[in-house]
Design a protein around this motif. Structure first.
Motif, mmCIF file in Angstrom:
data_model
loop_
_atom_site.group_PDB
_atom_site.id
_atom_site.type_symbol
_atom_site.label_atom_id
_atom_site.label_comp_id
_atom_site.label_asym_id
_atom_site.label_seq_id
_atom_site.Cartn_x
_atom_site.Cartn_y
_atom_site.Cartn_z
ATOM 1 N N ASP A 99 -19.036 17.330 36.436
ATOM 2 C CA ASP A 99 -19.555 18.104 37.322
ATOM 3 C C ASP A 99 -17.789 18.065 37.797
ATOM 4 O OD1 ASP A 99 -21.227 19.266 38.900
ATOM 5 O OD2 ASP A 99 -20.239 18.455 40.504
ATOM 6 N N PHE A 100 -17.603 17.150 37.607
ATOM 7 C CA PHE A 100 -15.892 16.931 38.734
ATOM 8 C C PHE A 100 -14.647 18.008 37.521
ATOM 9 C CE2 PHE A 100 -11.132 15.936 38.755
ATOM 10 C CZ PHE A 100 -11.273 15.841 40.363
ATOM 11 N N ILE A 101 -14.969 17.920 36.424
ATOM 12 C CA ILE A 101 -14.497 18.661 35.206
ATOM 13 C C ILE A 101 -14.449 20.083 35.423
ATOM 14 C CG2 ILE A 101 -13.682 18.756 33.062
ATOM 15 C CD1 ILE A 101 -13.337 16.110 33.112
ATOM 16 N N GLU A 102 -15.563 20.562 35.107
ATOM 17 C CA GLU A 102 -15.863 21.993 35.287
ATOM 18 C C GLU A 102 -16.006 22.321 36.844
ATOM 19 O OE1 GLU A 102 -20.114 23.788 34.934
ATOM 20 O OE2 GLU A 102 -20.343 22.202 33.659
ATOM 21 N N HIS A 103 -15.594 21.869 37.497
ATOM 22 C CA HIS A 103 -15.647 22.761 39.337
ATOM 23 C C HIS A 103 -13.985 22.964 39.094
ATOM 24 C CE1 HIS A 103 -19.225 21.946 40.655
ATOM 25 N NE2 HIS A 103 -19.329 22.692 41.550
ATOM 26 N N ALA A 104 -13.174 21.493 38.147
ATOM 27 C CA ALA A 104 -11.862 21.524 38.249
ATOM 28 C C ALA A 104 -11.436 23.124 37.491
ATOM 29 C CB ALA A 104 -10.701 20.437 37.731
ATOM 30 N N ILE A 105 -12.139 23.162 36.086
ATOM 31 C CA ILE A 105 -11.315 24.292 35.164
ATOM 32 C C ILE A 105 -12.303 25.643 35.430
ATOM 33 C CG2 ILE A 105 -10.861 22.004 33.845
ATOM 34 C CD1 ILE A 105 -12.964 23.000 31.936
#
Length: 208
Positions: A197-203
């Protein structure tokens, strides 16, 4: 490395393949428990309940055997990840599937992961080369390609695909190393969706 026909002009029998699988499994367990340096052929043979000569019949030595352990594990991981990617939809879904599948596969078999990590880090070929040195770079290239695909589709925001791929790879490695070093007590199942989820929100590109 011995040829598939064992140098005799015939394919290996079912019994021979089963014996090789038994030796590979014993080697995996020995490396995970003892480390690369201490996992001698004698200790592997003892764990498998066979003599060293049986290992020498099937493998040319410790180097070939342990390289087989790592490659078998990594090949299976690659197959699992590719299957998840094939099922995913758009670019963002494919990145999520790539991260999720990697973490899921590696943490499903702690013994296999520990053995693979030990071998990849310490193994050298007969000429002193490190056959697994390019492994991380290959993963970064795959992830970079997925990020670029997402940018072309308008789903990924303006960023440096390679730099972000390195950060994502290091984030995953940090989670896996922490899990491996704490004896496996870290509840990875709860951490994986947080990381994804963190990665998705970052990209992901914000909708306007």
């Amino acid at each position: 490395m011995r040829s598939e026909d064992g140098g005799s002009g015939r394919q290996r029998s079912f019994i021979e393949e089963a014996r090789r699988a038994q030796i590979v499994e014993a080697a995996k367990e020995a490396v995970a428990e003892l480390g690369y340096a201490r996992a001698s052929l004698a200790r592997i043979a003892e764990r498998a309940g066979i003599s060293k000569s049986v290992i020498s019949y099937h493998f040319d030595g410790k180097s070939e055997l342990l390289e087989q352990v790592a490659r078998q594990y990594l090949d299976a991981a690659g197959t699992a990840v590719e299957a998840r990617l094939a099922e995913a939809g758009g670019p963002v879904a494919r990145i999520r599937a790539w991260v999720d599948a990697q973490l899921e596969y590696f943490t499903a078999d702690r013994v296999g992961f520990l053995a693979m990590a030990e071998i990849v880090t310490n193994h050298r070929g007969e000429d002193g080369s490190r056959p697994f040195d390019g492994m991380d770079e290959e993963e970064i290239e795959i992830l970079t390609g997925l990020l670029m695909e997402g940018q072309r589709a308008g789903e990924i925001r303006d960023l440096d695909p390679r730099a972000v791929a390195v950060v994502i790879q290091q984030t995953m490695s940090g989670l896996l190393i922490g899990w491996a070093h704490d004896g496996g007590s870290l509840d990875v199942a709860t951490q994986v969706p947080v990381v994804v989820d963190f990665i998705e929100h970052a990209i992901v590109k914000e909708k306007t």
